[in-house]
Design an enzyme around this catalytic site. Structure first.
Site, PDB file in Angstrom:
ATOM      1  N   SER A  13      20.269  84.184 -20.192  1.00  0.00           N
ATOM      2  CA  SER A  13      19.727  83.338 -19.137  1.00  0.00           C
ATOM      3  C   SER A  13      20.856  82.625 -18.390  1.00  0.00           C
ATOM      4  CB  SER A  13      18.729  82.354 -19.760  1.00  0.00           C
ATOM      5  OG  SER A  13      18.019  81.646 -18.782  1.00  0.00           O
TER       6      SER A  13
ATOM      7  N   HIS B  12      17.595  87.228 -16.613  1.00  0.00           N
ATOM      8  CA  HIS B  12      16.204  87.200 -16.144  1.00  0.00           C
ATOM      9  C   HIS B  12      16.092  86.156 -15.039  1.00  0.00           C
ATOM     10  CE1 HIS B  12      14.949  83.923 -19.332  1.00  0.00           C
ATOM     11  NE2 HIS B  12      15.907  83.519 -18.539  1.00  0.00           N
TER      12      HIS B  12
END
Length: 202
Positions: free
Chosen positions: A101, A126
């Site tokens: 992330s 993501h």
């Protein structure tokens, strides 16, 4: 019983005797910085402060930022990323363990050609989560328009720093995409995969 932060001997220039300082203090003096937890405002501010202070002290010595992080808050992450681009010294980013992330966002933000992953490291990218404020549930609601702006910002950075087309990055960010070190290199997130012959990196 917790042992606390280990201490190591360090002799300041001009001093005869070594003093015992905590290991991170000693490593920071060598420009070795660590993101080894979830990225929040506190750790982001600490790293920003260290980079700015050490840059004032010496603008010529590179930083080495070791990353093992599950991700964290978007705004503190963007602040840290921007600081990495702002300070005069190059910032080497090194993934050990996991850079997921916002951890992968910081990893890709290192100086191009100076981003490295250890052989067994994992990288995950993501899209940003629906909440980026450190607040109680319901205290802040992220509007869809703001979330879209954040996603566009992160996507644009990945495109610029990986050299991948916009459609590839956008597609990857639709879901959790886990990458090995070599896959992260192929994606342009890192430039090198470390091995036992790179012990003199720092």
């Amino acid at each position: 019983m917790p042992i606390g932060v280990p201490k190591v001997p360090f002799r300041s220039p001009g001093e005869e005797d070594a003093a015992w300082v905590d290991i991170y203090n000693r490593l920071h003096r060598e420009r070795l910085l660590f993101l080894g937890q979830e990225l929040d405002s506190e750790i982001s501010n600490q790293l920003v402060g260290l980079m700015v202070y050490l840059s004032i002290e010496d603008k010529t010595r590179d930083f080495f930022l070791f990353i093992n992080s599950p991700g964290g808050w978007v705004i503190p992450g963007i602040g840290l990323y921007d600081t990495m681009q702002f300070v005069p010294p190059d910032v080497h980013t090194i993934c050990m363990g996991l850079a997921a992330s916002m951890g992968s966002f910081i990893l890709v933000g290192g100086e191009i050609t100076k981003r490295l992953a250890f052989p067994h490291a994992r990288v995950m990218i993501h899209q940003p989560a629906s909440s980026f404020y450190e607040a109680q549930a319901g205290e802040f609601v992220l509007e869809a328009e703001e979330l879209l702006k954040l996603r566009e910002t992160l996507t644009r950075v990945y495109v610029q720093r990986t050299g991948k087309p916009l459609w590839v990055v956008s597609e990857d960010m639709e879901r959790d995409v886990f990458l090995s070190a070599t896959e992260a290199q192929a994606h342009g997130i890192v430039d090198l995969v470390g091995d036992e012959n790179m012990g003199d990196l720092v």
